[in-house]
Scaffold this motif. Structure first.
Motif, PDB file in Angstrom:
ATOM      1  N   LYS A 284       0.050   1.182  14.532  1.00  0.00           N
ATOM      2  CA  LYS A 284      -1.153   1.719  13.898  1.00  0.00           C
ATOM      3  C   LYS A 284      -1.923   0.623  13.175  1.00  0.00           C
ATOM      4  O   LYS A 284      -3.151   0.507  13.312  1.00  0.00           O
ATOM      5  N   GLU A 285      -1.204  -0.200  12.423  1.00  0.00           N
ATOM      6  CA  GLU A 285      -1.851  -1.272  11.672  1.00  0.00           C
ATOM      7  C   GLU A 285      -2.354  -2.379  12.597  1.00  0.00           C
ATOM      8  O   GLU A 285      -3.384  -3.000  12.338  1.00  0.00           O
TER       9      GLU A 285
ATOM     10  N   LEU B 286       4.170   2.525  12.411  1.00  0.00           N
ATOM     11  CA  LEU B 286       3.207   1.954  11.460  1.00  0.00           C
ATOM     12  C   LEU B 286       2.692   0.609  11.965  1.00  0.00           C
ATOM     13  O   LEU B 286       1.506   0.299  11.848  1.00  0.00           O
TER      14      LEU B 286
ATOM     15  N   PRO C  67       0.840  -1.208   0.000  1.00  0.00           N
ATOM     16  CA  PRO C  67       0.000   0.000   0.000  1.00  0.00           C
ATOM     17  C   PRO C  67       0.869   1.250   0.000  1.00  0.00           C
ATOM     18  O   PRO C  67       1.915   1.291   0.655  1.00  0.00           O
ATOM     19  N   GLU C  68       0.450   2.260  -0.707  1.00  0.00           N
ATOM     20  CA  GLU C  68       1.263   3.466  -0.881  1.00  0.00           C
ATOM     21  C   GLU C  68       1.609   4.139   0.440  1.00  0.00           C
ATOM     22  O   GLU C  68       2.716   4.661   0.612  1.00  0.00           O
ATOM     23  N   ASN C  69       0.671   4.123   1.404  1.00  0.00           N
ATOM     24  CA  ASN C  69       0.925   4.805   2.683  1.00  0.00           C
ATOM     25  C   ASN C  69       1.904   4.043   3.578  1.00  0.00           C
ATOM     26  O   ASN C  69       2.358   4.574   4.593  1.00  0.00           O
ATOM     27  N   TRP C  70       2.237   2.792   3.212  1.00  0.00           N
ATOM     28  CA  TRP C  70       3.228   2.031   3.976  1.00  0.00           C
ATOM     29  C   TRP C  70       4.651   2.302   3.503  1.00  0.00           C
ATOM     30  O   TRP C  70       5.604   2.139   4.259  1.00  0.00           O
ATOM     31  N   ARG C  71       4.804   2.673   2.260  1.00  0.00           N
ATOM     32  CA  ARG C  71       6.133   2.758   1.646  1.00  0.00           C
ATOM     33  C   ARG C  71       7.099   3.690   2.381  1.00  0.00           C
ATOM     34  O   ARG C  71       8.283   3.356   2.524  1.00  0.00           O
ATOM     35  N   PRO C  72       6.644   4.871   2.864  1.00  0.00           N
ATOM     36  CA  PRO C  72       7.583   5.740   3.588  1.00  0.00           C
ATOM     37  C   PRO C  72       8.132   5.120   4.870  1.00  0.00           C
ATOM     38  O   PRO C  72       9.136   5.601   5.414  1.00  0.00           O
ATOM     39  N   HIS C  73       7.476   4.059   5.358  1.00  0.00           N
ATOM     40  CA  HIS C  73       7.894   3.433   6.616  1.00  0.00           C
ATOM     41  C   HIS C  73       8.891   2.299   6.407  1.00  0.00           C
ATOM     42  O   HIS C  73       9.353   1.698   7.378  1.00  0.00           O
TER      43      HIS C  73
ATOM     44  N   HIS D  65      10.162   4.614  13.052  1.00  0.00           N
ATOM     45  CA  HIS D  65       9.158   4.994  12.050  1.00  0.00           C
ATOM     46  C   HIS D  65       8.371   3.758  11.617  1.00  0.00           C
ATOM     47  O   HIS D  65       7.143   3.794  11.479  1.00  0.00           O
TER      48      HIS D  65
END
Length: 233
Positions: free
Chosen positions: A138-139, A135, A15-21, A131
């Motif tokens: 949160k997940e 995540l 998922p795109e919102n996971w990539r920065p982590h 970081h």
């Protein structure tokens, strides 16, 4: 394909919102180059540091001050006989740090060398891990909410009065991997529960992939740190 590129390519499956982590492997790799530069500028090449394993007159200890959240690595070189530091094959840093009067003695000498770039590397790595951990928490909370929601849906779908539970439970379990089975469930609640169940499993598979990428990046970057710097964690 190098691991940095492999990790970048694999991230597009997440998922795109996971990539920065994900751990920024390439940035950490660049940080290792700075560690090597700092050591070499001080005359402490990885080749020479590795020779200390067989050096009887000297011993190197790689030590961390501070704590797990704020580590400060340094090198401690113990010289059993300072008088031996007179030959040209010894690093210039040792000759500068040891006064002539001490070279002439036979008393053991300990030299502490702060590692600025190495400290920056570990602070960066810890930031990356925290970081990723944020995540994870949160997940974890979100998955817990999804499971609670699914539990409520199954309570309705699996009621003894429901035909799907009484006649199709065995079929439901055996055919779970086939997406077309939703058409064979008679009640709306059963279809909703199945869809939610499959969605949760798909998310868990993706998150396991996310964690595997970070674990591999962690292992490889620490291995590269040891190999390039000559400092063994």
């Amino acid at each position: 394909m190098k691991f940095g590129k492999q990790m970048e390519t694999a991230s597009f499956d997440l998922p795109e919102n996971w990539r920065p982590h994900l751990i920024h492997y390439k940035i950490l790799k660049k940080s290792i180059r700075l560690i090597v530069d700092e050591l070499e500028q001080r005359g402490l090449s990885s080749e020479w540091l590795n020779t200390l394993d067989t050096e009887e007159a000297m011993r190197l200890d790689y030590i961390f001050d501070g704590d797990a959240k704020d580590p400060h690595p340094y090198i401690r070189i113990t010289i059993e006989d300072p008088a031996v530091i007179t030959t040209d094959d010894k690093p210039a840093v040792l000759k500068k740090l040891i006064p002539i009067t001490q070279k002439l003695t036979t008393e053991p000498l300990s030299i502490k060398i702060e590692l600025v770039r190495d400290s920056e590397f570990f602070h960066l790595l810890l930031h990356e891990l925290s970081h990723a951990a944020a995540l994870h928490e949160k997940e974890k909370e979100r998955f817990g909410g999804d499971v609670d929601k699914l539990e409520g849906q199954l309570t309705i779908a699996a009621s003894p009065q429901k035909k799907d539970f009484q006649q199709q439970l065995e079929w439901f379990t055996a055919e779970l991997s086939r997406m077309s089975m939703t058409k064979r469930l008679s009640s709306k609640s059963s279809k909703m529960a199945l869809t939610q169940f499959l969605a949760i499993n798909a998310q868990l598979v993706h998150f396991k992939h996310f964690q595997a990428l970070n674990q591999t990046a962690m292992r490889k970057i620490l291995k590269k740190h040891d190999k390039r710097s000559g400092l063994r964690l």
